[in-house]
Design a protein around this motif. Structure first.
Motif, PDB file in Angstrom:
ATOM      1  N   ASP A   1      -0.330  -0.159  -1.184  1.00  0.00           N
ATOM      2  CA  ASP A   1      -0.107  -1.225  -2.158  1.00  0.00           C
ATOM      3  C   ASP A   1       0.568  -2.385  -1.414  1.00  0.00           C
ATOM      4  O   ASP A   1       0.891  -2.284  -0.230  1.00  0.00           O
ATOM      5  CB  ASP A   1       0.689  -0.737  -3.369  1.00  0.00           C
TER       6      ASP A   1
ATOM      7  N   TYR B   1      -4.449  -3.978  -3.433  1.00  0.00           N
ATOM      8  CA  TYR B   1      -4.353  -3.039  -2.311  1.00  0.00           C
ATOM      9  C   TYR B   1      -4.624  -3.688  -0.962  1.00  0.00           C
ATOM     10  O   TYR B   1      -5.298  -4.708  -0.865  1.00  0.00           O
ATOM     11  CB  TYR B   1      -5.349  -1.885  -2.492  1.00  0.00           C
TER      12      TYR B   1
ATOM     13  N   ILE C   1      -0.833   4.854  -0.378  1.00  0.00           N
ATOM     14  CA  ILE C   1      -1.463   5.367  -1.593  1.00  0.00           C
ATOM     15  C   ILE C   1      -2.285   6.610  -1.273  1.00  0.00           C
ATOM     16  O   ILE C   1      -2.086   7.666  -1.861  1.00  0.00           O
ATOM     17  CB  ILE C   1      -2.371   4.305  -2.251  1.00  0.00           C
TER      18      ILE C   1
END
Length: 102
Positions: free
Chosen positions: A25, A12, A31
């Motif tokens: 990501d 991440y 996300i």
């Protein structure tokens, strides 16, 4: 969105501004937002750098300057705990502090 800090792990990328933490990501897909503004549990009012990320434990540590707390979240966005930071500032410098966990 003003970016104060960028941190990453092998999975991440985390972007932090004064009022928001965003998680992406490595393909650039959004996300989630981690935490949110306010004064309740797991909420923050004035984030400041650095954002600290532990890829092994999958924990994120965010410092709220207003409340003098480190807020701890997991990589799924769940608030885990707060850590009180007692600031030993002189003339608004921030080189020293004492951390106590609760």
């Amino acid at each position: 969105f003003f970016i104060y800090d960028i941190q990453s792990t092998d999975q991440y990328i985390f972007l932090m501004g004064p009022k928001l933490i965003y998680q992406y990501d490595w393909k650039g897909n959004f996300i989630r937002q981690i935490g949110g503004g306010g004064q309740g549990p797991g909420e923050y009012t004035n984030l400041t750098a650095p954002l600290m990320v532990n890829g092994e434990s999958k924990l994120l540590y965010a410092h709220d300057l207003h409340t003098q707390q480190l807020l701890v979240y997991d990589f799924d966005g769940n608030f885990k705990k707060k850590i009180i930071v007692f600031c030993l500032m002189k003339e608004k410098h921030w080189p020293f502090g004492v951390i106590t966990e609760k």
